[in-house]
Design an enzyme around this catalytic site. Sequence first.
Site, PDB file in Angstrom:
ATOM      1  N   MET A 338       0.833  -1.203   0.000  1.00 37.44           N
ATOM      2  CA  MET A 338       0.000   0.000   0.000  1.00 37.44           C
ATOM      3  C   MET A 338       0.867   1.254   0.000  1.00 37.44           C
ATOM      4  O   MET A 338       0.556   2.248  -0.659  1.00 37.44           O
ATOM      5  CB  MET A 338      -0.937   0.014   1.220  1.00 37.44           C
ATOM      6  N   GLY A 339       1.983   1.203   0.730  1.00 40.82           N
ATOM      7  CA  GLY A 339       2.880   2.353   0.780  1.00 40.82           C
ATOM      8  C   GLY A 339       3.497   2.655  -0.570  1.00 40.82           C
ATOM      9  O   GLY A 339       3.444   3.791  -1.043  1.00 40.82           O
ATOM     10  N   TRP A 341       2.440   1.710  -3.391  1.00 39.63           N
ATOM     11  CA  TRP A 341       1.399   2.081  -4.367  1.00 39.63           C
ATOM     12  C   TRP A 341       1.252   3.594  -4.434  1.00 39.63           C
ATOM     13  O   TRP A 341       1.049   4.165  -5.507  1.00 39.63           O
ATOM     14  CB  TRP A 341       0.058   1.436  -4.003  1.00 39.63           C
ATOM     15  N   HIS A 342       1.358   4.257  -3.288  1.00 40.82           N
ATOM     16  CA  HIS A 342       1.272   5.718  -3.292  1.00 40.82           C
ATOM     17  C   HIS A 342       2.452   6.325  -4.042  1.00 40.82           C
ATOM     18  O   HIS A 342       2.342   7.419  -4.603  1.00 40.82           O
ATOM     19  CB  HIS A 342       1.233   6.258  -1.858  1.00 40.82           C
ATOM     20  N   GLY A 343       3.574   5.632  -4.046  1.00 39.00           N
ATOM     21  CA  GLY A 343       4.757   6.126  -4.750  1.00 39.00           C
ATOM     22  C   GLY A 343       6.009   5.492  -4.187  1.00 39.00           C
ATOM     23  O   GLY A 343       6.066   5.174  -2.993  1.00 39.00           O
TER      24      GLY A 343
END
Length: 406
Positions: A338-339, A341-343
């Site tokens: 998830m982390g 995925w943000h960048g």
Amino acid sequence: MIPYGDFTYFYICLILMLPVIVLGLIGKRSLVYNRIITIVMLVLIFSDDSKNLFNNKYLSYQLIFFTLYVCYQVGLIRMYISISKKINNFRNYTIAIFLSILPLMIVKVLQSSWLGDFKITIHGNKLIEFIGFLGISYIAFKSIQLIMEIRDNRIKSIDTVKLIDFITFFPTISSGPIDRYKRFIKDEEKIPEPDVYYAMVIKAIHMIFMGFLYKYIIAYYINECVIKVVPIDTDPTFLNYIYYMYGYSFYLFFDFAGYSLFAIAFSYLFGIQTPANFNQPFKAKNIKDFWNRWHMSLSFWFRDCVYMRFVFWVSKEKLLKDKLLISNLGFLINFFIMGIWHGIEIHYILYGLYHAFLFIGYGYYEQWRKNHPFKFNHKLMNVFAILVTFHCVAFGFLLFSGKLIH
């Protein structure tokens, strides 16, 4: 044109949707007209004054790459469902998942600051400006979820046109909420009764006004009075970090919750009951409760498609016996993904790992609580739990902002 970014977007959207609303109020629906609206809105959303063909902003490069990407994902899903009917093995499944994620992985790498000055360019323009179009993540989520459901035999056939309807549904295309294919198609195929649709319109109007309150009044003033004012870059004192942490936390909520209300409202006008994204997250009593309330469609997607599948796979293959260890590893993998995925940036990775450790720590705390029940006032403990959870979450948002780690 940024979705819900200015009043022009609302004017155009509402004008185009007037026939949809009229038809809905008399118990009718035209999928052909709905698809025409979608095409028009997508062309407007991806319009670009500088990066286009034949000096026509409506033939932008991003629109072309978006179209190619949709064709790619639709083709991949159609190919996988055809292959899985003959050979539904793990190898084909992992290849399909990898191919579905691959374009998003390339975009995230090209967007990363870790590349420094090394940027792939085409005629002087950065490649990422062409392929990093709005909504690529959310289309990827939908495609990955579909491949997983095909693998599980929960979906055995897919109509190509309906699949395109699902993937390109413009009210939610840029930032969700993330819907599920079967739920979406069920709404699309069932025309609501006039009284039911009327109630949906009333709810949509209410959500639009609440969205304006959240995004264009509360979030705007927090941004103007706190985010832009606190000199955290030039004067990084403890108090400035505290002010910024509170301001940024509430700004994120009201800005994104406002956007989500708009997206859900316009979905309702189409007769599609897109699921909610927020449920009073700052009233959460623990970190698990928070993620059941914050960006719920994303949280539930990661829970179902990452955490639960990892836990099931490890348990099924008997790779580990300790259930708590399996769960903790699942949290680490879930929030790490998830982390990034943000960048692919250090502050996003730390944000993900921070929440993973909050989950792990809360798991051990729950075990301890079973043997050490509180004897304090229940209401008082609830208030205390809410305050502790909020501050843990707010610190996470400070990490997420990138202001704590440069």
